[in-house]
Motif scaffolding. Structure first.
Motif, PDB file in Angstrom:
ATOM      1  N   VAL A  98     -11.316   4.385  -8.655  1.00 20.30           N
ATOM      2  CA  VAL A  98     -11.722   4.605 -10.043  1.00 20.30           C
ATOM      3  C   VAL A  98     -10.498   4.389 -10.917  1.00 20.30           C
ATOM      4  N   LEU A  99     -10.621   3.503 -11.875  1.00 21.35           N
ATOM      5  CA  LEU A  99      -9.486   3.213 -12.751  1.00 21.35           C
ATOM      6  C   LEU A  99      -9.480   4.104 -13.983  1.00 21.35           C
ATOM      7  N   GLY A 100     -10.641   4.408 -14.539  1.00 20.63           N
ATOM      8  CA  GLY A 100     -10.655   5.197 -15.758  1.00 20.63           C
ATOM      9  C   GLY A 100      -9.887   4.482 -16.855  1.00 20.63           C
ATOM     10  N   GLY A 101      -9.042   5.238 -17.562  1.00 20.07           N
ATOM     11  CA  GLY A 101      -8.222   4.625 -18.597  1.00 20.07           C
ATOM     12  C   GLY A 101      -6.950   4.012 -18.044  1.00 20.07           C
ATOM     13  N   GLY A 102      -6.642   4.315 -16.790  1.00 22.49           N
ATOM     14  CA  GLY A 102      -5.453   3.754 -16.157  1.00 22.49           C
ATOM     15  C   GLY A 102      -4.149   4.237 -16.764  1.00 22.49           C
ATOM     16  N   THR A 103      -4.182   5.383 -17.457  1.00 22.67           N
ATOM     17  CA  THR A 103      -2.989   5.835 -18.172  1.00 22.67           C
ATOM     18  C   THR A 103      -2.003   6.585 -17.293  1.00 22.67           C
ATOM     19  N   ASN A 104      -2.458   7.066 -16.170  1.00 22.48           N
ATOM     20  CA  ASN A 104      -1.570   7.798 -15.272  1.00 22.48           C
ATOM     21  C   ASN A 104      -1.359   7.011 -13.983  1.00 22.48           C
ATOM     22  N   SER A 105      -1.587   5.698 -14.059  1.00 19.59           N
ATOM     23  CA  SER A 105      -1.644   4.888 -12.848  1.00 19.59           C
ATOM     24  C   SER A 105      -0.810   3.622 -12.961  1.00 19.59           C
ATOM     25  N   LEU A 106      -0.375   3.180 -11.804  1.00 20.26           N
ATOM     26  CA  LEU A 106       0.221   1.854 -11.666  1.00 20.26           C
ATOM     27  C   LEU A 106      -0.708   1.049 -10.769  1.00 20.26           C
ATOM     28  N   VAL A 107      -1.367   0.057 -11.339  1.00 20.11           N
ATOM     29  CA  VAL A 107      -2.260  -0.794 -10.560  1.00 20.11           C
ATOM     30  C   VAL A 107      -1.427  -1.953 -10.010  1.00 20.11           C
ATOM     31  N   LEU A 108      -1.496  -2.148  -8.713  1.00 24.95           N
ATOM     32  CA  LEU A 108      -0.666  -3.164  -8.071  1.00 24.95           C
ATOM     33  C   LEU A 108      -1.150  -4.572  -8.407  1.00 24.95           C
ATOM     34  N   ASP A 109      -0.204  -5.499  -8.494  1.00 28.78           N
ATOM     35  CA  ASP A 109      -0.524  -6.871  -8.886  1.00 28.78           C
ATOM     36  C   ASP A 109      -1.217  -7.667  -7.786  1.00 28.78           C
ATOM     37  N   GLU A 110      -1.087  -7.213  -6.535  1.00 26.17           N
ATOM     38  CA  GLU A 110      -1.784  -7.891  -5.448  1.00 26.17           C
ATOM     39  C   GLU A 110      -3.301  -7.741  -5.631  1.00 26.17           C
ATOM     40  N   MET A 117       2.562   9.638 -11.127  1.00 20.89           N
ATOM     41  CA  MET A 117       1.910   8.337 -11.278  1.00 20.89           C
ATOM     42  C   MET A 117       1.106   8.007 -10.022  1.00 20.89           C
ATOM     43  N   GLU A 118      -0.161   7.679 -10.204  1.00 15.39           N
ATOM     44  CA  GLU A 118      -0.977   7.245  -9.073  1.00 15.39           C
ATOM     45  C   GLU A 118      -0.789   5.750  -8.850  1.00 15.39           C
ATOM     46  N   ILE A 119      -0.664   5.365  -7.618  1.00 14.87           N
ATOM     47  CA  ILE A 119      -0.504   3.957  -7.278  1.00 14.87           C
ATOM     48  C   ILE A 119      -1.829   3.466  -6.728  1.00 14.87           C
ATOM     49  N   LEU A 120      -2.469   2.543  -7.436  1.00 13.50           N
ATOM     50  CA  LEU A 120      -3.803   2.078  -7.085  1.00 13.50           C
ATOM     51  C   LEU A 120      -3.740   0.652  -6.558  1.00 13.50           C
ATOM     52  N   GLY A 121      -4.369   0.445  -5.412  1.00 19.05           N
ATOM     53  CA  GLY A 121      -4.359  -0.868  -4.778  1.00 19.05           C
ATOM     54  C   GLY A 121      -3.768  -0.759  -3.381  1.00 19.05           C
ATOM     55  N   GLU A 122      -3.369  -1.890  -2.852  1.00 20.74           N
ATOM     56  CA  GLU A 122      -2.853  -1.946  -1.484  1.00 20.74           C
ATOM     57  C   GLU A 122      -1.357  -2.241  -1.520  1.00 20.74           C
ATOM     58  N   LEU A 123      -0.563  -1.245  -1.142  1.00 17.90           N
ATOM     59  CA  LEU A 123       0.886  -1.401  -1.185  1.00 17.90           C
ATOM     60  C   LEU A 123       1.358  -2.430  -0.173  1.00 17.90           C
ATOM     61  N   PRO A 124       2.251  -3.333  -0.555  1.00 16.85           N
ATOM     62  CA  PRO A 124       2.867  -4.241   0.418  1.00 16.85           C
ATOM     63  C   PRO A 124       3.587  -3.431   1.492  1.00 16.85           C
ATOM     64  N   ALA A 125       3.596  -3.936   2.698  1.00 16.78           N
ATOM     65  CA  ALA A 125       4.146  -3.193   3.834  1.00 16.78           C
ATOM     66  C   ALA A 125       5.587  -2.766   3.607  1.00 16.78           C
ATOM     67  N   ASP A 126       6.383  -3.618   2.963  1.00 20.41           N
ATOM     68  CA  ASP A 126       7.801  -3.292   2.799  1.00 20.41           C
ATOM     69  C   ASP A 126       8.030  -2.177   1.778  1.00 20.41           C
ATOM     70  N   LEU A 127       7.031  -1.891   0.938  1.00 13.97           N
ATOM     71  CA  LEU A 127       7.164  -0.821  -0.046  1.00 13.97           C
ATOM     72  C   LEU A 127       6.458   0.462   0.377  1.00 13.97           C
ATOM     73  N   LYS A 128       5.473   0.341   1.234  1.00 21.78           N
ATOM     74  CA  LYS A 128       4.625   1.485   1.568  1.00 21.78           C
ATOM     75  C   LYS A 128       5.423   2.647   2.143  1.00 21.78           C
ATOM     76  N   ALA A 129       6.277   2.367   3.131  1.00 23.37           N
ATOM     77  CA  ALA A 129       7.050   3.434   3.765  1.00 23.37           C
ATOM     78  C   ALA A 129       8.001   4.088   2.772  1.00 23.37           C
TER      79      ALA A 129
END
Length: 320
Positions: free
Chosen positions: A43-55, A277-289
């Motif tokens: 759920v994105l909502g207003g996306g004001t507290n979120s970082l949506v990933l570019d992938e 900040m909520e991170i929405l989407g699928e984190l790249p493997a090198d950033l996830k850890a």
């Protein structure tokens, strides 16, 4: 459509499907279908507290652009999830109702405000929320009350764990004086403008405040020298080090900067900051850890104590 066109932070790739429910019943049908097919969604909502990933996101996204109803019911408001916080405070003002003036110019929608138990200027949404109408992960509809223990503390609610989607809320307010309410709303708006919160896209505070530290995260970042990490495309707000401006950055640029901010505070003060900040989407493997890393607190008391005293002085400037 790219999600960056919907997200307040102006980042985000494409999604497999975009849903815009008209009301709670429509939202229920959408979630039932997603549950039946086991399709991932957020759920994105207003996306004001979120970082949506570019992938690109190989799933669905739900937004509430068509669920913005606000109804005055005596001294209460029935508010759908997509209603902007400012619109809620304005509706309360028009009805001369007290309790949500602090939400004026608070970026975001009421669904996210309730889900995360937002607070500012001494107000907190848990103080006025009587009912929360939700859609559960299987698509069923459930109405919660405050007695159900939905608000557990600062930036902590039941909905952050059980997957329920906030579709609407009933806010119980009190009769007030229009002039007094309006004066405070104008003050909150001007204060946010003075702090530069609307100069560039942000997600609000990147990190939570840890009240066991006794120093807000913004002060820790500022005193640790986090501003020196700023770059042309992504920079800290000069007046609030917990706000990160997007000046043309990618989601990776923003994440890399916030990771460096967290490391800097840990090295200087032994405080491990947790993301608000909520991170929405699928984190790249090198950033996830790195994003999910957790280190034990090692408070540097000799450095923290002067900051606590400074913070208390700012909170009580007239104190003896």
């Amino acid at each position: 459509m790219k999600l960056r066109d919907l997200a307040y932070y102006r980042t985000g790739g494409r999604c497999q499907a975009l849903y815009e429910p008209k009301n709670i019943e429509d939202l229920s049908r959408i979630v039932q279908a997603l549950h039946a097919t086991r399709q991932r969604y957020f759920v994105l909502g207003g996306g004001t507290n979120s970082l949506v990933l570019d992938e690109d996101w190989p799933g669905a996204v739900i937004v509430f652009r068509r669920m913005k109803k606000i109804e005055v019911r005596g001294t209460s408001l029935y508010v759908e999830a997509g209603a902007d916080n400012t619109a809620v405070s304005q509706a309360a003002l028009e009805a001369k109702l007290e309790g949500v003036a602090w939400m004026n110019r608070l970026p975001g929608q009421i669904g996210g405000t309730v889900r995360m138990n937002a607070r500012c200027y001494g107000g907190e949404i848990s103080q006025v929320t009587r009912e929360v109408h939700t859609v559960l992960p299987d698509g069923s509809i459930r109405v919660y009350t405050a007695a159900d223990g939905i608000f557990r503390g600062y930036k902590d609610t039941l909905f952050m764990d059980n997957g329920a989607i906030v579709a609407a809320a009933v806010l119980q307010l009190e009769e007030g004086v229009r002039g007094s309410i309006e004066t405070r709303m104008k003050f909150y708006e001007q204060d946010r403008m003075n702090k530069g919160q609307f100069h560039y896209p942000t997600c609000g505070c990147v990190f939570k405040n840890d009240y066991s530290v006794g120093v807000p995260s913004g002060m820790l970042l500022d005193k640790a020298g986090a501003h020196k990490l700023s770059r042309p495309e992504v920079a800290l707000n000069p007046q609030h080090a917990n706000f990160v401006y997007n000046k043309g950055a990618s989601s990776r640029d923003i994440l890399e900067l916030t990771l460096a901010m967290r490391d800097l505070v840990y090295q200087e003060y032994g405080v491990w900051l947790e993301y608000e900040m909520e991170i929405l989407g699928e984190l790249p493997a090198d950033l996830k850890a790195r994003v999910q890393d957790k280190k034990p607190a090692r408070f540097q008391e000799s450095k923290l104590e002067p900051l606590r005293a400074l913070f208390q002085k700012k909170q009580n400037p007239g104190g003896g």
